[in-house]
Design a protein around this motif. Sequence first.
Motif, PDB file in Angstrom:
ATOM      1  N   VAL A 108      -6.509  53.855 -37.919  1.00 35.73           N
ATOM      2  CA  VAL A 108      -6.317  54.423 -36.585  1.00 35.73           C
ATOM      3  C   VAL A 108      -7.292  53.804 -35.586  1.00 35.73           C
ATOM      4  N   THR A 109      -8.512  53.585 -36.007  1.00 28.70           N
ATOM      5  CA  THR A 109      -9.536  53.036 -35.110  1.00 28.70           C
ATOM      6  C   THR A 109      -9.250  51.596 -34.688  1.00 28.70           C
ATOM      7  N   GLN A 110      -8.291  50.944 -35.338  1.00 22.57           N
ATOM      8  CA  GLN A 110      -7.973  49.556 -35.032  1.00 22.57           C
ATOM      9  C   GLN A 110      -6.746  49.406 -34.145  1.00 22.57           C
ATOM     10  N   VAL A 111      -6.088  50.509 -33.814  1.00 20.18           N
ATOM     11  CA  VAL A 111      -4.823  50.439 -33.075  1.00 20.18           C
ATOM     12  C   VAL A 111      -5.018  49.872 -31.672  1.00 20.18           C
ATOM     13  N   ASP A 112      -5.976  50.385 -30.918  1.00 22.02           N
ATOM     14  CA  ASP A 112      -6.160  49.926 -29.537  1.00 22.02           C
ATOM     15  C   ASP A 112      -6.542  48.454 -29.477  1.00 22.02           C
ATOM     16  N   SER A 113      -7.431  48.026 -30.354  1.00 17.95           N
ATOM     17  CA  SER A 113      -7.824  46.611 -30.359  1.00 17.95           C
ATOM     18  C   SER A 113      -6.663  45.723 -30.798  1.00 17.95           C
ATOM     19  N   MET A 114      -5.771  46.264 -31.644  1.00 18.63           N
ATOM     20  CA  MET A 114      -4.584  45.517 -32.038  1.00 18.63           C
ATOM     21  C   MET A 114      -3.705  45.245 -30.828  1.00 18.63           C
ATOM     22  N   PHE A 115      -3.457  46.280 -30.035  1.00 15.40           N
ATOM     23  CA  PHE A 115      -2.612  46.089 -28.848  1.00 15.40           C
ATOM     24  C   PHE A 115      -3.290  45.170 -27.832  1.00 15.40           C
ATOM     25  N   ALA A 116      -4.606  45.230 -27.742  1.00 12.53           N
ATOM     26  CA  ALA A 116      -5.321  44.316 -26.848  1.00 12.53           C
ATOM     27  C   ALA A 116      -5.131  42.872 -27.307  1.00 12.53           C
ATOM     28  N   MET A 117      -5.159  42.651 -28.629  1.00 16.29           N
ATOM     29  CA  MET A 117      -4.969  41.314 -29.184  1.00 16.29           C
ATOM     30  C   MET A 117      -3.559  40.794 -28.920  1.00 16.29           C
ATOM     31  N   PHE A 118      -2.586  41.708 -28.929  1.00 17.30           N
ATOM     32  CA  PHE A 118      -1.179  41.305 -28.836  1.00 17.30           C
ATOM     33  C   PHE A 118      -0.584  41.479 -27.437  1.00 17.30           C
ATOM     34  N   LYS A 119      -1.384  41.771 -26.442  1.00 19.08           N
ATOM     35  CA  LYS A 119      -0.838  42.143 -25.131  1.00 19.08           C
ATOM     36  C   LYS A 119      -0.011  41.033 -24.478  1.00 19.08           C
ATOM     37  N   ASN A 120      -0.273  39.771 -24.810  1.00 23.93           N
ATOM     38  CA  ASN A 120       0.468  38.662 -24.194  1.00 23.93           C
ATOM     39  C   ASN A 120       1.550  38.088 -25.105  1.00 23.93           C
ATOM     40  N   THR A 121       1.809  38.737 -26.238  1.00 26.97           N
ATOM     41  CA  THR A 121       2.828  38.232 -27.156  1.00 26.97           C
ATOM     42  C   THR A 121       4.222  38.706 -26.737  1.00 26.97           C
ATOM     43  N   LYS A 122       5.224  38.043 -27.290  1.00 26.56           N
ATOM     44  CA  LYS A 122       6.611  38.430 -27.024  1.00 26.56           C
ATOM     45  C   LYS A 122       7.155  39.364 -28.098  1.00 26.56           C
ATOM     46  N   ALA A 123       6.444  39.467 -29.239  1.00 27.35           N
ATOM     47  CA  ALA A 123       6.922  40.327 -30.329  1.00 27.35           C
ATOM     48  C   ALA A 123       5.766  40.688 -31.244  1.00 27.35           C
ATOM     49  N   ILE A 124       5.873  41.882 -31.840  1.00 26.34           N
ATOM     50  CA  ILE A 124       4.945  42.295 -32.892  1.00 26.34           C
ATOM     51  C   ILE A 124       5.745  42.548 -34.154  1.00 26.34           C
ATOM     52  N   ILE A 125       5.286  41.977 -35.252  1.00 22.21           N
ATOM     53  CA  ILE A 125       5.888  42.244 -36.563  1.00 22.21           C
ATOM     54  C   ILE A 125       4.978  43.228 -37.287  1.00 22.21           C
ATOM     55  N   PHE A 126       5.474  44.443 -37.503  1.00 21.91           N
ATOM     56  CA  PHE A 126       4.732  45.461 -38.241  1.00 21.91           C
ATOM     57  C   PHE A 126       5.171  45.418 -39.704  1.00 21.91           C
ATOM     58  N   ASP A 127       4.233  45.249 -40.610  1.00 22.07           N
ATOM     59  CA  ASP A 127       4.550  45.171 -42.033  1.00 22.07           C
ATOM     60  C   ASP A 127       4.418  46.554 -42.659  1.00 22.07           C
ATOM     61  N   MET A 128       5.564  47.200 -42.938  1.00 24.99           N
ATOM     62  CA  MET A 128       5.557  48.548 -43.501  1.00 24.99           C
ATOM     63  C   MET A 128       6.012  48.530 -44.956  1.00 24.99           C
ATOM     64  N   ARG A 129       5.689  47.464 -45.660  1.00 20.71           N
ATOM     65  CA  ARG A 129       5.986  47.372 -47.093  1.00 20.71           C
ATOM     66  C   ARG A 129       4.783  47.928 -47.860  1.00 20.71           C
ATOM     67  N   GLY A 130       4.646  49.245 -47.811  1.00 18.98           N
ATOM     68  CA  GLY A 130       3.502  49.915 -48.413  1.00 18.98           C
ATOM     69  C   GLY A 130       3.382  51.316 -47.844  1.00 18.98           C
ATOM     70  N   PHE A 131       2.152  51.841 -47.759  1.00 18.88           N
ATOM     71  CA  PHE A 131       1.937  53.208 -47.271  1.00 18.88           C
ATOM     72  C   PHE A 131       0.882  53.185 -46.168  1.00 18.88           C
ATOM     73  N   PRO A 132       1.180  53.778 -45.000  1.00 22.85           N
ATOM     74  CA  PRO A 132       0.277  53.690 -43.845  1.00 22.85           C
ATOM     75  C   PRO A 132      -0.863  54.698 -43.888  1.00 22.85           C
ATOM     76  N   ASN A 133      -1.682  54.649 -42.843  1.00 24.71           N
ATOM     77  CA  ASN A 133      -2.889  55.470 -42.775  1.00 24.71           C
ATOM     78  C   ASN A 133      -2.891  56.376 -41.547  1.00 24.71           C
ATOM     79  N   GLY A 134      -1.746  56.986 -41.260  1.00 24.42           N
ATOM     80  CA  GLY A 134      -1.649  57.911 -40.137  1.00 24.42           C
ATOM     81  C   GLY A 134      -1.620  57.240 -38.775  1.00 24.42           C
ATOM     82  N   THR A 135      -1.293  55.954 -38.735  1.00 18.32           N
ATOM     83  CA  THR A 135      -1.327  55.210 -37.470  1.00 18.32           C
ATOM     84  C   THR A 135      -0.073  55.376 -36.619  1.00 18.32           C
TER      85      THR A 135
END
Length: 230
Positions: free
Chosen positions: A43-70
Amino acid sequence: IKKVKIIRTNAFWQEYRKGCRGGDIRRLISPEIGYADLDRLQVTQVDSMFAMFKNTKAIIFDMRGFPNGTAWHIAPRLNKKGSKIYGALFEKPLLSSDELSDDYKFDLSCTFFQPVPKTDKPAYTGKTVVLIDERAISQSEHTCLLFESVTDVTFIGSPTVGANGDVTRFYIPGNISIGLTGQSVRHADGRQLQRIGILPDIEITPTIEGIRYGKDEVLERAIEFVKTGK
């Protein structure tokens, strides 16, 4: 017939929870494509993730597993509509000693919609792609429900397990744990999820040759989709 004695252990589960993949949890595949491993993202990495990807045209989220409440932190940032959105439809049976009498010939239940949280942070406007397979269960599938309710998401891979909902556990002789859910969880539009799972828009599974050469064919297909639109 061969008899073998084995020791029951949860070592497999402990190894499984270490994560399915290595490498960077979030990275730029290219200047236009971001990648985030939801099996390990915190959860603590979500905002910095979006900051990293703000200029991209697409985000690929890998949900082949189990998440951490994000999901409850990511979904609001994907909400392009800016309005109140419902992510899932729940239905729970209502049972008491009175309700179990012969006087009641009908089912009593509580039905409600689960809203997606709001945020005052900027929304991501690029494409959303989610990788799925048989490792996605429960909260993994709920993540998919929330994402599909707020944006146009493309699921790539193979069907998920189809087992979502609050878990009740009990034990039978031999200290064997059994888990089940006592509620129905559906897509926000009422479509069935349990026993069906999240179905991919683009179906692809790993091949023996791909595994042999260390290729992630599902991810490669997602990158191709982002680049070509098909």
